[in-house]
Write an enzyme that holds these catalytic residues in place. Structure first.
Site, PDB file in Angstrom:
ATOM      1  N   GLN A  78     -29.915 -34.595 -10.623  1.00 20.28           N
ATOM      2  CA  GLN A  78     -28.468 -34.711 -10.862  1.00 20.28           C
ATOM      3  C   GLN A  78     -28.055 -36.099 -11.376  1.00 20.28           C
ATOM      4  OE1 GLN A  78     -29.957 -33.449  -8.265  1.00 20.28           O
ATOM      5  NE2 GLN A  78     -29.106 -31.445  -7.783  1.00 20.28           N
ATOM      6  N   TYR A 193     -26.643 -19.752  -2.682  1.00 22.27           N
ATOM      7  CA  TYR A 193     -25.720 -20.645  -1.980  1.00 22.27           C
ATOM      8  C   TYR A 193     -24.560 -19.925  -1.300  1.00 22.27           C
ATOM      9  CZ  TYR A 193     -28.581 -24.040  -4.212  1.00 22.27           C
ATOM     10  OH  TYR A 193     -29.669 -24.746  -4.611  1.00 22.27           O
ATOM     11  N   ASP A 246     -31.497 -20.395   4.821  1.00 21.18           N
ATOM     12  CA  ASP A 246     -30.838 -21.676   4.551  1.00 21.18           C
ATOM     13  C   ASP A 246     -29.332 -21.467   4.520  1.00 21.18           C
ATOM     14  OD1 ASP A 246     -30.054 -24.162   3.700  1.00 21.18           O
ATOM     15  OD2 ASP A 246     -31.419 -24.254   1.975  1.00 21.18           O
ATOM     16  N   HIS A 248     -27.271 -23.822   3.807  1.00 23.12           N
ATOM     17  CA  HIS A 248     -26.791 -24.681   2.727  1.00 23.12           C
ATOM     18  C   HIS A 248     -25.534 -25.441   3.107  1.00 23.12           C
ATOM     19  CE1 HIS A 248     -29.716 -23.259  -0.149  1.00 23.12           C
ATOM     20  NE2 HIS A 248     -29.299 -22.031  -0.110  1.00 23.12           N
ATOM     21  N   GLU A 272     -32.118 -23.330   8.304  1.00 26.81           N
ATOM     22  CA  GLU A 272     -32.106 -24.619   7.610  1.00 26.81           C
ATOM     23  C   GLU A 272     -30.684 -25.069   7.288  1.00 26.81           C
ATOM     24  OE1 GLU A 272     -34.559 -24.275   4.134  1.00 26.81           O
ATOM     25  OE2 GLU A 272     -33.469 -25.845   3.067  1.00 26.81           O
ATOM     26  N   ARG A 319     -37.129 -32.004   7.145  1.00 25.87           N
ATOM     27  CA  ARG A 319     -37.490 -31.542   5.791  1.00 25.87           C
ATOM     28  C   ARG A 319     -36.847 -32.429   4.734  1.00 25.87           C
ATOM     29  NH1 ARG A 319     -37.591 -27.192   3.849  1.00 25.87           N
ATOM     30  NH2 ARG A 319     -36.086 -27.105   2.204  1.00 25.87           N
ATOM     31  N   ASP A 352     -36.791 -29.083  -8.565  1.00 25.13           N
ATOM     32  CA  ASP A 352     -36.486 -30.425  -9.066  1.00 25.13           C
ATOM     33  C   ASP A 352     -37.262 -31.500  -8.298  1.00 25.13           C
ATOM     34  OD1 ASP A 352     -34.805 -29.623  -6.988  1.00 25.13           O
ATOM     35  OD2 ASP A 352     -33.198 -30.984  -7.554  1.00 25.13           O
ATOM     36  N   GLU A 375     -42.451 -25.660   1.401  1.00 23.82           N
ATOM     37  CA  GLU A 375     -41.762 -24.791   0.450  1.00 23.82           C
ATOM     38  C   GLU A 375     -42.703 -24.528  -0.733  1.00 23.82           C
ATOM     39  OE1 GLU A 375     -38.060 -26.634  -0.338  1.00 23.82           O
ATOM     40  OE2 GLU A 375     -37.169 -24.884  -1.317  1.00 23.82           O
TER      41      GLU A 375
HETATM   42 MG    MG Z   1     -31.752 -26.471   2.107  1.00 24.92          MG
END
Ligand code: MG
Length: 440
Positions: A78, A193, A246, A248, A272, A319, A352, A375
């Site tokens: 980003q 998400y 997750d 998020h 997570e 993590r 990424d 992961e």
């Molecule tokens: Mg996460």
């Protein structure tokens, strides 16, 4: 006692003994470099490339030994260009001419060379330098980096696969496909998400608030669909598959606590990112309410964010994103801290991260006793062309390329064929129904 008194006290024979000891230690100090000449850093540069469309940054550190160089991951998808400037314009003049042998010393001094520190841009730049120095040390020793960390604790790195779908049927298909490929752990999500497609009508768009392309996510549709998702996957895919999820960070903390409690009966492997990194104070309440294992840390940058969570045993998996915290050097210390408190590692390993960074994750995974899970990552053809020696996957396990250093190289001519995409890479807004910004 001054020098004269000391020498008078020990006598002539004692002086001879002291001097001979000093000579002996002077000669034994040198072999610590095993007869190798002092290694100097001669050049540092940040290489950006996007073979799979994701902005990757790798730092190349060259030395005065012809052909000996190292690679480190400095990927900050980003904010790619600020990292490149931090490497090329600041770290390079700071580090060129210094010893490539003394990684810890260089890390400590580079870390404070900006005075203000601990942010993601400078930490990524520092990671590029740090990981490259570990790569160089492995190449010089003729060993993979995991050997420098004490050797392997396991034959390979167990991983979890990402599974998703717009509904539970699509998700079930994906989970069963991954299970057929040998995965024993899957992360299950409905949509990206927080299942934006499940949300209510985006009234902000009708009202002309924000931009029409802005994302949308509502709390209730997400928290009501998630236990149903777990129930369906448990029922159709069995008891043995380990299920991860997750959050998020995109729902209010008290809703996250209630959601996690409602998932207890499905025995999640871990949940997570329940809270945003600014909301660490909620972990104590979460721990008191449920024994569901918790994984946290991909947005963390520095010890202020993780030390209390670990020493208070408020999380089960740490993590962090290794390049975001400054590389392997702080990562292995963090793993050791976590080991003392029975917290396991689960380093962040999304797309990424460069193949060099994934290799760094995997080398550390191999070497630390308190490894938890990694992961999964799959590299496309273009990425493998740019980075020969990418880690490989088989039966749900990740393997590193067994070569000195990280085992990953870079083909700079191939890297140049994949320039950064035009879009600078920032994340677009996600909004609630009324337009309120949702933050991860
Ligand atoms: Mg996460």
């Amino acid at each position: 006692m001054n020098r004269r008194e000391l020498f008078r006290g020990i006598g002539a024979a004692g002086i001879v003994t002291l001097l001979s000891r000093k000579r002996a230690s002077a000669t034994t100090a040198e072999p610590s470099r095993r007869g190798l000449p002092a290694l100097k850093i001669t050049d540092i540069k940040a290489i950006t490339t996007a073979p799979s469309g994701i902005r990757l940054t790798v730092v190349k550190v060259e030395t005065n030994e012809p052909g000996l160089y190292g690679l480190g991951c400095a990927t900050f998808n980003q904010r790619t260009l600020p990292v490149k400037v931090a490497v090329d314009e600041y770290l390079k003049p700071f580090a060129v001419g210094r010893s490539a042998d003394d990684i810890e010393d260089l890390w400590q001094n580079a870390y404070t060379s900006s005075y203000w520190r601990n942010g993601p841009v400078l930490n990524n730049a520092l990671s590029g330098l740090d990981q490259a120095l570990w790569d160089i040390k492995g190449k010089r020793a003729g060993m993979p980096v995991y050997q420098l960390l004490g050797g392997r604790c396991r034959f390979a790195v167990d991983t979890y696969a990402h599974c998703g779908g717009r509904d539970v049927i699509e998700l079930q298909d994906d989970v069963q496909k991954q299970m057929a490929e040998g995965y024993r752990h899957v992360r299950i999500q409905l949509g990206g998400y927080g299942a934006a497609h499940l949300s209510q009508q985006a009234d902000f768009r009708t009202a002309g608030f924000g931009e029409p392309k802005d994302g949308h996510m509502d709390v209730f549709p997400y928290i009501s669909s998630t236990p149903k998702m777990f129930a369906h996957i448990r029922k159709t895919c069995g008891e043995e598959i380990e299920l991860l999820h997750d959050i998020h960070e995109r729902i209010p903390p008290i809703d996250a606590i209630n959601l996690i409690k409602s998932l207890e009966e499905f025995r999640p492997y871990f949940i997570e990112d329940p809270f945003a990194p600014e909301a660490n104070g909620w972990f104590k309440m979460l721990r008191e309410q449920t024994s569901v294992p918790i994984a946290m840390g991909e947005l963390f940058n520095n010890p202020h964010e993780w030390v209390d969570l670990i020493v208070n045993r408020h999380i089960d998996y740490i993590r962090v994103h290794l390049s975001q915290i400054g590389g392997l050097t702080p990562g292995r210390k963090l793993a050791t801290l976590a080991e003392q408190f029975q917290v396991l590692t689960a380093w962040h390993g999304p797309g990424d991260v460069s193949p060099v960074g994934h290799a760094a994750n995997a080398h550390l995974d191999l070497a630390v006793h308190n490894f938890g899970i990694q992961e999964r990552v799959l590299f496309d053809e273009a990425t493998q062309e740019v980075f020969p020696g990418c880690p490989t996957m088989k039966n749900g396990y990740m393997m590193v390329h067994e070569a000195p250093g990280w085992g990953v190289d870079i083909n700079e001519a191939a890297a140049a064929k994949y320039p950064l995409p035009e879009h600078p890479g920032y994340w677009s807004p996600i909004r609630r129904r009324d337009g309120t910004a949702v933050r991860p």
